[in-house]
Design a protein around this motif. Structure first.
Motif, short mmCIF file in Angstrom:
data_model
loop_
_atom_site.label_atom_id
_atom_site.label_comp_id
_atom_site.label_asym_id
_atom_site.label_seq_id
_atom_site.Cartn_x
_atom_site.Cartn_y
_atom_site.Cartn_z
N GLU A 88 0.83 -1.21 0.00
CA GLU A 88 0.00 0.00 0.00
C GLU A 88 0.86 1.26 0.00
OE1 GLU A 88 -2.66 2.35 3.30
OE2 GLU A 88 -2.78 0.16 3.29
N LEU A 89 1.98 1.21 0.70
CA LEU A 89 2.86 2.37 0.82
C LEU A 89 3.86 2.47 -0.33
CD1 LEU A 89 3.56 2.23 4.67
CD2 LEU A 89 2.06 3.84 3.46
N GLY A 90 3.82 1.52 -1.26
CA GLY A 90 4.70 1.59 -2.42
C GLY A 90 6.00 0.83 -2.29
N LEU A 91 6.11 -0.01 -1.26
CA LEU A 91 7.35 -0.77 -1.03
C LEU A 91 7.39 -2.03 -1.90
CD1 LEU A 91 7.26 1.15 1.42
CD2 LEU A 91 8.14 -0.72 2.81
N TYR A 92 8.58 -2.59 -1.99
CA TYR A 92 8.80 -3.90 -2.60
C TYR A 92 9.01 -4.92 -1.48
CZ TYR A 92 9.49 -1.61 -7.14
OH TYR A 92 9.31 -0.89 -8.29
N VAL A 93 8.87 -6.19 -1.82
CA VAL A 93 9.02 -7.28 -0.84
C VAL A 93 9.97 -8.32 -1.42
CG1 VAL A 93 7.84 -9.08 0.47
CG2 VAL A 93 6.69 -6.90 0.05
N SER A 94 10.98 -8.70 -0.64
CA SER A 94 11.97 -9.66 -1.11
C SER A 94 11.89 -10.95 -0.29
CB SER A 94 13.38 -9.07 -0.99
OG SER A 94 14.35 -10.00 -1.43
N PHE A 95 11.97 -12.06 -0.99
CA PHE A 95 11.90 -13.37 -0.35
C PHE A 95 13.26 -14.06 -0.40
CE2 PHE A 95 7.51 -12.50 -1.50
CZ PHE A 95 6.87 -12.76 -0.30
N SER A 96 13.57 -14.72 0.72
CA SER A 96 14.84 -15.45 0.87
C SER A 96 14.57 -16.94 0.89
CB SER A 96 15.50 -15.03 2.19
OG SER A 96 14.74 -15.54 3.29
N GLY A 97 15.58 -17.71 1.29
CA GLY A 97 15.45 -19.15 1.38
C GLY A 97 14.37 -19.61 2.33
N ILE A 98 13.93 -18.74 3.24
CA ILE A 98 12.84 -19.10 4.15
C ILE A 98 11.61 -19.54 3.36
CG2 ILE A 98 11.26 -18.22 5.93
CD1 ILE A 98 13.46 -16.32 6.82
N LEU A 99 11.42 -18.96 2.20
CA LEU A 99 10.26 -19.30 1.37
C LEU A 99 10.23 -20.78 1.02
CD1 LEU A 99 7.89 -17.75 -0.15
CD2 LEU A 99 9.34 -17.96 -2.19
N THR A 100 11.39 -21.40 0.98
CA THR A 100 11.47 -22.81 0.55
C THR A 100 11.28 -23.79 1.69
OG1 THR A 100 13.86 -23.13 0.93
CG2 THR A 100 13.21 -22.04 -1.11
N PHE A 101 11.27 -23.31 2.94
CA PHE A 101 11.20 -24.22 4.09
C PHE A 101 9.84 -24.92 4.12
CE2 PHE A 101 14.35 -21.45 6.75
CZ PHE A 101 15.34 -21.71 5.82
N LYS A 102 9.82 -26.14 4.59
CA LYS A 102 8.60 -26.95 4.58
C LYS A 102 7.47 -26.30 5.39
CE LYS A 102 11.01 -31.33 3.85
NZ LYS A 102 11.35 -32.67 4.41
N ARG A 103 7.83 -25.62 6.47
CA ARG A 103 6.81 -25.04 7.34
C ARG A 103 6.45 -23.61 6.95
NH1 ARG A 103 8.49 -27.17 13.45
NH2 ARG A 103 8.36 -29.41 12.98
N SER A 104 6.83 -23.17 5.77
CA SER A 104 6.60 -21.78 5.36
C SER A 104 5.38 -21.62 4.46
CB SER A 104 7.84 -21.24 4.64
OG SER A 104 8.93 -21.11 5.51
N GLU A 105 4.37 -22.43 4.67
CA GLU A 105 3.19 -22.37 3.81
C GLU A 105 2.49 -21.02 3.91
OE1 GLU A 105 1.15 -23.11 0.79
OE2 GLU A 105 2.54 -24.67 1.48
N GLU A 106 2.41 -20.45 5.12
CA GLU A 106 1.77 -19.14 5.26
C GLU A 106 2.54 -18.07 4.50
OE1 GLU A 106 1.02 -17.99 9.27
OE2 GLU A 106 -0.17 -19.77 9.74
N LEU A 107 3.86 -18.19 4.51
CA LEU A 107 4.69 -17.24 3.76
C LEU A 107 4.48 -17.41 2.26
CD1 LEU A 107 6.83 -15.01 4.07
CD2 LEU A 107 8.59 -16.79 3.93
N ARG A 108 4.37 -18.65 1.81
CA ARG A 108 4.09 -18.88 0.40
C ARG A 108 2.71 -18.35 0.00
NH1 ARG A 108 7.47 -23.29 1.64
NH2 ARG A 108 5.75 -24.63 2.34
N ASP A 109 1.77 -18.42 0.91
CA ASP A 109 0.45 -17.83 0.64
C ASP A 109 0.57 -16.32 0.42
OD1 ASP A 109 -0.81 -20.28 0.87
OD2 ASP A 109 -1.45 -19.97 2.95
N ILE A 110 1.40 -15.67 1.23
CA ILE A 110 1.62 -14.23 1.06
C ILE A 110 2.30 -13.96 -0.28
CG2 ILE A 110 2.88 -12.23 1.96
CD1 ILE A 110 2.52 -13.48 4.78
N ALA A 111 3.32 -14.74 -0.59
CA ALA A 111 4.05 -14.56 -1.85
C ALA A 111 3.14 -14.75 -3.06
CB ALA A 111 5.23 -15.52 -1.92
#
Length: 267
Positions: free
Chosen positions: A168-191
């Motif tokens: 909303e404020l015009g920022l960008y979002v960067s994803f790291s290796g955390i995105l690949t972790f098995k328990r990161s489903e909520e993060l993948r939903d955001i991505a």
């Protein structure tokens, strides 16, 4: 082409191996990287690395965990350091309430100083936010009200509300290796939910190696693994996510010279 938008090549984890590391990155399609400053007082080391390697750029700033030891560095001092041609970003700065390495008030003061630098120079602020979603959202909204500035929520692992507030404020979002972790489903939903033109990828090397190298030392070549997971998450090809995140990188990091194939992002 893939860009590692955030790594720490100055860290001793890479001593004696940086040339080989850069070669492996190139072979993996990672053609550019930004090595991120965590202490203004050690900026000379960062700058030397960027000067020594054509594909390496850098930032200048104070990590929130170091906010106490570098408290009071004026914006003008940081601004002067940005005059170097390889300095393309500010930070990383932000809030880290997970660790108790620096007082919250020192972190918030430092964040606002770095925001002022980003606002004045036009260079993107690299934001570190951990266990501080509410305070981060409030400060970003307040500071944007004083005048806009470019910024990126790096190594994103916070909640959906902060991600959407950033967009909303015009920022960008960067994803790291955390995105690949098995328990990161909520993060993948955001991505999966965020707009394609605001996404970047990174390693945060030497930390947070993606699957299947989790627990080992990370390095820029592994950005390709995170990019693949981001592509799978969003239902597109690796080629598409590589193109999109690289376009986004050149759109945000305006001081980095743009190759001819991506010249259209600056028109």
């Amino acid at each position: 082409m893939i860009v590692d938008s955030h790594c720490h090549l100055d860290f001793p984890d890479f001593d004696g191996e940086r040339e080989a590391l850069l070669q492996r990155a190139d072979e993996a399609g990672v053609k550019l990287m930004v090595t991120i400053c965590t202490r203004v007082r050690k900026f000379d080391q960062i700058r030397a690395l960027a000067d020594a390697h054509e594909q390496v750029y850098c930032s200048v700033g104070t990590h929130p965990n170091n906010a106490d030891e570098e408290r009071g560095i004026p914006a003008e001092e940081i601004i002067a350091l940005t005059e170097h041609p390889k300095v393309v970003a500010i930070g990383e700065a932000g809030l880290d309430y997970f660790y108790d390495h620096a007082k919250p008030e020192a972190q918030q003061e430092g964040l606002r100083t770095h925001i002022a630098v980003a606002r004045q120079t036009g260079l993107p602020l690299v934001i570190h936010s951990r266990d501080a979603d509410d305070d981060m959202a409030a400060i970003l909204e307040e500071e944007m009200g004083k005048g806009t500035f470019p910024a990126i929520l790096h190594c994103f692992s916070s909640g959906r509300d902060l991600a959407l507030k950033g967009i909303e404020l015009g920022l960008y979002v960067s994803f790291s290796g955390i995105l690949t972790f098995k328990r990161s489903e909520e993060l993948r939903d955001i991505a999966r939910e965020l707009p394609a033109d605001r996404l970047l990828v990174e390693t945060d090397a030497p930390y947070l190696a993606p699957q299947p190298r989790r627990g080992k030392r990370n390095e820029p070549a592994y950005t390709a693994m995170t990019a693949q997971t981001l592509a799978d998450t969003r239902g597109v090809s690796l080629e598409e996510i590589s193109r999109q995140t690289t376009e986004n990188f050149f759109r945000l990091f305006k001081k980095v010279p743009v190759p001819a194939e991506f010249a259209h992002v600056r028109t």
